[in-house]
Scaffold this active site. Structure first.
Site: not given
Ligand code: CTP
Ligand code: CA
Length: 231
Positions: A34-35
């Site tokens: 994920n970011r």
């Protein structure tokens, strides 16, 4: 805020912060991620150390951030590794802050060798749900330990971000939940970067939009107010 301007109210306390995004391996070279940059968790760790705490930072994948000064950093990859590291780290801790972006799901299988391309399309990716580390930490918490969660929420047809935040606080059972309103709240008129600090005792504080260090300070203010008097 300059370190020398900060209160030393966490002196003699031990705190644990998780940060960054977990990576869930598919094979030796691929993962689901994920970011999350880890910046908020790092700011929490740095500010706690500046306020005198002994800090353990359990870091999953982050942007290229330098280790905060005077903080013990434990690196992990997956959600399961984060869970193990947190279980160890929280022993005897006064406060625990889960700022990590934990993958909700991981691949059922982790291939020992790189998955090769074939003539046919690959089978669908089979996923399984990761344990909820925050809920587990709340369930196992030592007397007096203060546990803090984070949530990024959008509004939807069932309610605004604050409504979802309150429901999540109840579900998780933590003492404090930092709620950030993200995305466009359209009908719900939520200001950019609006945030609230929700407390299990019913308290609700609007968080000023500002730096991650400022947010960290507000979180530690709320934690400090809930710590047991020193023995
Ligand atoms: N969290 C956790 N373990 C998980 C998922 C989340 O410990 N497997 C923690 C996060 O670190 C955060 C809090 O729970 O402090 C809320 O995470 P969030 O993703 O907002 O909550 P979920 O329960 O996963 O709900 P959803 O993503 O469906 O909104
Ligand atoms: Ca989630």
């Amino acid at each position: 805020e300059r370190p020398d301007a900060l209160p030393h109210d966490l002196a003699g306390r031990r705190v644990v912060v998780s940060a960054g995004g977990t990576r869930e391996a598919l094979d030796p070279v691929r993962y689901l991620g994920n970011r999350s940059s880890g910046r908020q968790g790092y700011a929490l760790a740095r500010v706690a150390a500046q306020r005198g705490a002994r800090v353990t930072l359990v870091a999953a994948h982050t942007a290229d951030l330098g280790d905060p000064a005077s903080v013990e950093v434990v690196r992990v990859g997956s959600a399961l590794q984060l869970r193990d590291a947190m279980r160890d780290a929280v022993r005897g801790a006064d406060a625990v802050v889960m700022a990590a972006a934990v993958a909700d799901f991981r691949p059922v299988a982790h291939a020992a060798n790189k998955i090769k391309k074939g003539a046919a399309d690959p089978p669908p990716l089979a996923l399984t749900t990761n344990p909820d580390i925050l809920v587990e930490l709340v369930g196992a918490r030592e007397p007096g330990q203060v546990v803090v969660g984070f949530a990024a929420e959008t509004g939807d047809e069932s309610g605004d971000p604050l409504h979802h935040g309150r429901a999540k606080l109840d579900r998780k059972g933590c003492d404090l939940l930092v709620v950030n309103a993200v995305g466009d709240g359209r009908a719900f008129e939520v200001a950019d970067n609006a945030g609230w600090l929700l407390a299990a005792d019913g308290g609700e504080t609007e968080l000023p939009s500002g730096s991650k260090a400022l947010l960290a300070s507000r979180v530690w203010d709320a934690v400090a107010a809930r710590l047991r008097p020193r023995a």
